[in-house]
Enzyme design. Structure first.
Site, PDB file in Angstrom:
ATOM      1  N   HIS A 279       0.840  -1.200   0.000  1.00 46.02           N
ATOM      2  CA  HIS A 279       0.000   0.000   0.000  1.00 46.02           C
ATOM      3  C   HIS A 279       0.871   1.245   0.000  1.00 46.02           C
ATOM      4  O   HIS A 279       1.925   1.274   0.630  1.00 46.02           O
ATOM      5  CB  HIS A 279      -0.972   0.015   1.178  1.00 46.02           C
ATOM      6  CG  HIS A 279      -0.335  -0.243   2.503  1.00 46.02           C
ATOM      7  ND1 HIS A 279       0.023  -1.508   2.921  1.00 46.02           N
ATOM      8  CD2 HIS A 279       0.018   0.595   3.501  1.00 46.02           C
ATOM      9  CE1 HIS A 279       0.557  -1.443   4.135  1.00 46.02           C
ATOM     10  NE2 HIS A 279       0.579  -0.169   4.502  1.00 46.02           N
TER      11      HIS A 279
ATOM     12  N   HIS B 150       1.008   5.174   0.958  1.00 40.40           N
ATOM     13  CA  HIS B 150       0.367   6.237   1.744  1.00 40.40           C
ATOM     14  C   HIS B 150       0.492   7.560   0.999  1.00 40.40           C
ATOM     15  O   HIS B 150       1.575   7.910   0.522  1.00 40.40           O
ATOM     16  CB  HIS B 150       1.073   6.409   3.092  1.00 40.40           C
ATOM     17  CG  HIS B 150       0.929   5.250   4.037  1.00 40.40           C
ATOM     18  ND1 HIS B 150      -0.069   5.191   4.988  1.00 40.40           N
ATOM     19  CD2 HIS B 150       1.648   4.117   4.176  1.00 40.40           C
ATOM     20  CE1 HIS B 150       0.064   4.062   5.688  1.00 40.40           C
ATOM     21  NE2 HIS B 150       1.091   3.387   5.213  1.00 40.40           N
TER      22      HIS B 150
HETATM   23  P1  AMP Z   1       1.241   0.268   7.434  1.00 37.67           P
HETATM   24  O1  AMP Z   1       1.816   0.604   8.774  1.00 37.67           O
HETATM   25  O2  AMP Z   1       2.013   0.916   6.311  1.00 37.67           O
HETATM   26  O3  AMP Z   1       1.043  -1.209   7.231  1.00 37.67           O
HETATM   27  O4  AMP Z   1      -0.139   0.987   7.388  1.00 37.67           O
HETATM   28  C1  AMP Z   1      -1.372   0.354   7.357  1.00 37.67           C
HETATM   29  C2  AMP Z   1      -2.379   1.465   7.351  1.00 37.67           C
HETATM   30  O5  AMP Z   1      -3.650   0.921   7.125  1.00 37.67           O
HETATM   31  C3  AMP Z   1      -2.423   2.247   8.665  1.00 37.67           C
HETATM   32  O6  AMP Z   1      -2.185   3.619   8.393  1.00 37.67           O
HETATM   33  C4  AMP Z   1      -3.836   1.988   9.164  1.00 37.67           C
HETATM   34  O7  AMP Z   1      -4.396   3.122   9.796  1.00 37.67           O
HETATM   35  C5  AMP Z   1      -4.579   1.644   7.890  1.00 37.67           C
HETATM   36  N1  AMP Z   1      -5.742   0.794   8.091  1.00 37.67           N
HETATM   37  C6  AMP Z   1      -5.794  -0.341   8.807  1.00 37.67           C
HETATM   38  N2  AMP Z   1      -7.037  -0.873   8.749  1.00 37.67           N
HETATM   39  C7  AMP Z   1      -7.777  -0.047   7.969  1.00 37.67           C
HETATM   40  C8  AMP Z   1      -9.133  -0.037   7.536  1.00 37.67           C
HETATM   41  N3  AMP Z   1      -9.985  -0.997   7.880  1.00 37.67           N
HETATM   42  N4  AMP Z   1      -9.542   0.990   6.751  1.00 37.67           N
HETATM   43  C9  AMP Z   1      -8.673   1.959   6.401  1.00 37.67           C
HETATM   44  N5  AMP Z   1      -7.394   2.001   6.757  1.00 37.67           N
HETATM   45  C10 AMP Z   1      -6.942   1.023   7.555  1.00 37.67           C
END
Ligand code: AMP
Ligand code: ZN
Length: 137
Positions: free
Chosen positions: A98, A100
């Protein structure tokens, strides 16, 4: 597939979708670091950015650019941080690639990429280090 982001793509878990095309799905981060914080994911399940096929990276980043531009225009933002936590050691929690997009504002007190980590190690041998890394290609 027991993957949170695959379930979001499939509509099994709700999300605040902002954009979708053939290859990517983009939605608001549920725990935003700034207003408009968006996550762009490929629809195919791959854990790490560095495992992606080059043509898929191209498709992903074409859409990331489009989404970032759209967010900046519609929210009147003049800049953003665009980045990937690539691997657990780098802060990746969800094991599905993903990107950001974090909108930035003049008064947000945020930092730059340099604020992620600050342990540069020896910098007196950068030519040697570059030579080692060139060995990978
Ligand atoms: P990472 O630390 O790069 O793996 O970031 C994962 C991101 O996904 C974090 O910023 C979370 O806030 C976001 N996240 C987790 N679950 C959800 C969800 N159900 N809907 C939207 N964002 C999410
Ligand atoms: Zn997945």
């Amino acid at each position: 597939m027991d993957c949170l982001f695959c379930k979001i793509i499939a509509g099994e878990i709700p999300s605040y979708k902002v954009y979708e095309d053939e290859f990517v799905y983009a939605f608001l981060d549920i725990n935003p670091t700034s207003r408009g914080h968006t996550v762009v994911i490929p629809k195919i399940h791959i854990e790490r950015f560095t495992e992606m096929a080059p043509e898929d990276v191209g498709r992903l980043f074409r859409s990331v650019s489009q989404v970032a531009r759209g967010i900046e225009q519609i929210l009147s933002i003049h800049g953003s941080n665009i980045g990937i936590n690539n691997g657990e050691v780098a802060g990746q929690i969800v094991p599905h690639v993903h990107v950001h997009i974090i909108p930035r504002r003049e008064d947000d007190n945020g930092g730059s990429m340099h604020s992620i980590v600050n342990m540069p190690g020896d910098t007196s041998d950068l030519e040697e280090l570059a030579d080692v890394i060139r060995g990978a290609f």
